[in-house]
Design an enzyme around this catalytic site. Structure first.
Site, mmCIF file in Angstrom:
data_model
loop_
_atom_site.group_PDB
_atom_site.id
_atom_site.type_symbol
_atom_site.label_atom_id
_atom_site.label_comp_id
_atom_site.label_asym_id
_atom_site.label_seq_id
_atom_site.Cartn_x
_atom_site.Cartn_y
_atom_site.Cartn_z
ATOM 1 C CE1 TYR A 287 1.029 -46.437 57.082
ATOM 2 C CE2 TYR A 287 2.117 -44.570 58.132
ATOM 3 C CZ TYR A 287 0.963 -45.265 57.813
ATOM 4 O OH TYR A 287 -0.259 -44.787 58.223
ATOM 5 C CG HIS A 298 -3.417 -51.485 57.864
ATOM 6 N ND1 HIS A 298 -4.362 -50.527 58.161
ATOM 7 C CD2 HIS A 298 -4.064 -52.459 57.185
ATOM 8 C CE1 HIS A 298 -5.537 -50.911 57.686
ATOM 9 N NE2 HIS A 298 -5.389 -52.081 57.089
ATOM 10 C CE LYS A 329 -1.532 -48.888 63.831
ATOM 11 N NZ LYS A 329 -1.689 -49.482 62.510
#
Length: 356
Positions: A287, A298, A329
């Protein structure tokens, strides 16, 4: 009228109006004297395949080779997979040349097979969209050979997967080190650490550990991983000796622990919060901009940690990148050399699927 070429000394020479017909207008080969050009075997094979070149004569044997006979000779290293990718990119509207002189001046690094030009441009325009390396699915890739550009992997059924490879510089704005407490009471368990009565900010702002009480707490009791606990103990935040926690980490994980601790620490120092990536088959999920756990967004990256001498299998690369893409991602590989520098001796590489 289709022309014929002469195969000699690793290249196919074509005369007539070959320069205007093949090089100037379509980016094949490089010029020789007059209108003659020289083609790499893969370029000649593509022209034979299209019917633009009628045949190639082997100067040494005198044999006249059409497409089938020419390809069957596999004229060049990894010719089969290189031809498949070359033909695929040509069909998508790209011009590409071997990544070597005299095809192009100042070619990209030694690991590249081709230089791919932006759509609408060719070898004479001076712009390269990316360096391209081509391998089959059974060809392993040493981490030391990773380069910025595109990797094309051809599987056993001749399907092609393209990966974009970039250097990565993970940074963030998370408050990972501010307001660090001192000597919080903590106990070392078998494979984790419990922190008793820590300040609320240690979890809610800096995102260390998980509350033992779940979501219902006034002041959480934190369960921390051995990585988190070692990092905190090294900074005097826990009552435990750093070496005691580090030793337990090595007992639990072996040599992986020190590599993962190096990556964890560097990410924290860069303002990035690393948390376990177990659910995604990675070492960490990260993060970049944590303001509070309550408003947590997210995670952006999945990070897998390897030694600098690691050798990748294309099948594993495909699995990692596909999984990261499926959960929105980016897959990042942290390659740890063990050298002492400001970045912990880490090289960061990201891989993503690419549709040319």
């Amino acid at each position: 009228m289709a022309l014929e070429g002469r195969f000699d000394d690793g290249v196919v020479r074509v005369g007539g109006d070959a320069r205007q017909r093949y090089h100037d207008s379509r980016g094949y080969g490089y010029p020789l004297d007059g209108n003659e050009i020289a083609l790499a075997p893969v370029e000649a094979a593509h022209l034979l395949y299209r019917g633009d070149l009628e045949a190639v004569v082997d100067v040494e044997s005198g044999e006249r080779l059409e497409f089938r006979e020419f390809v069957a000779r596999e004229p060049g290293l990894d010719f089969g997979v290189r031809f498949l990718v070359y033909a695929d990119l040509r069909s998508r509207g790209f011009y590409l040349s071997p990544a070597a002189e005299p095809w192009i001046p100042n070619p990209p690094g030694s690991e590249a097979d081709f230089a791919v030009f932006p759509r609408g441009k060719g070898p004479r325009d001076g712009d390269i969209a990316y360096a391209l390396r081509i391998i089959g699915e059974r060809t392993d890739i040493p981490a030391s050979e990773l380069r910025e550009g595109v990797l094309a992997v051809v599987d056993e059924e001749s399907e092609i997967t393209y990966f974009k490879i970039d250097r990565r510089n993970p940074t963030g704005t998370s408050d990972t080190g501010g307001e660090m407490p001192a000597n919080c009471e903590a106990d070392l368990l078998a494979d984790r650490v419990v922190i008793w009565d820590p300040p609320l900010e240690l979890y809610e702002r800096a995102f260390y550990g998980q509350p033992l009480e779940g979501r219902e707490y006034d002041r959480p009791t934190l369960q921390c991983s051995l990585l988190e606990a070692t990092y905190l103990a090294e900074r005097g935040a826990l009552s435990l000796e750093p070496e005691t926690v580090r030793k337990r980490g090595r007992e639990v994980e072996g040599e992986r622990f020190d590599r993962r601790l190096t990556v964890y620490s560097v990410l924290r120092e860069r303002g990035v919060v690393p948390k376990t990536g177990y659910k995604f088959g990675a070492d960490f999920r990260t993060y970049a901009d944590v303001e509070s756990v309550e408003n947590l967004g997210h995670s952006e990256l999945l990070v897998r940690v390897h030694p600098a001498a690691y050798v990748f299998e294309p099948r594993d690369l495909a699995l990692d990148v596909r999984l990261a893409h499926g959960v929105r991602k980016t897959m990042v590989f942290a390659l740890v050399s063990g050298e002492s520098d400001e970045d912990g001796g880490i090289e960061w590489w990201s891989l993503e699927r690419l549709t040319p």
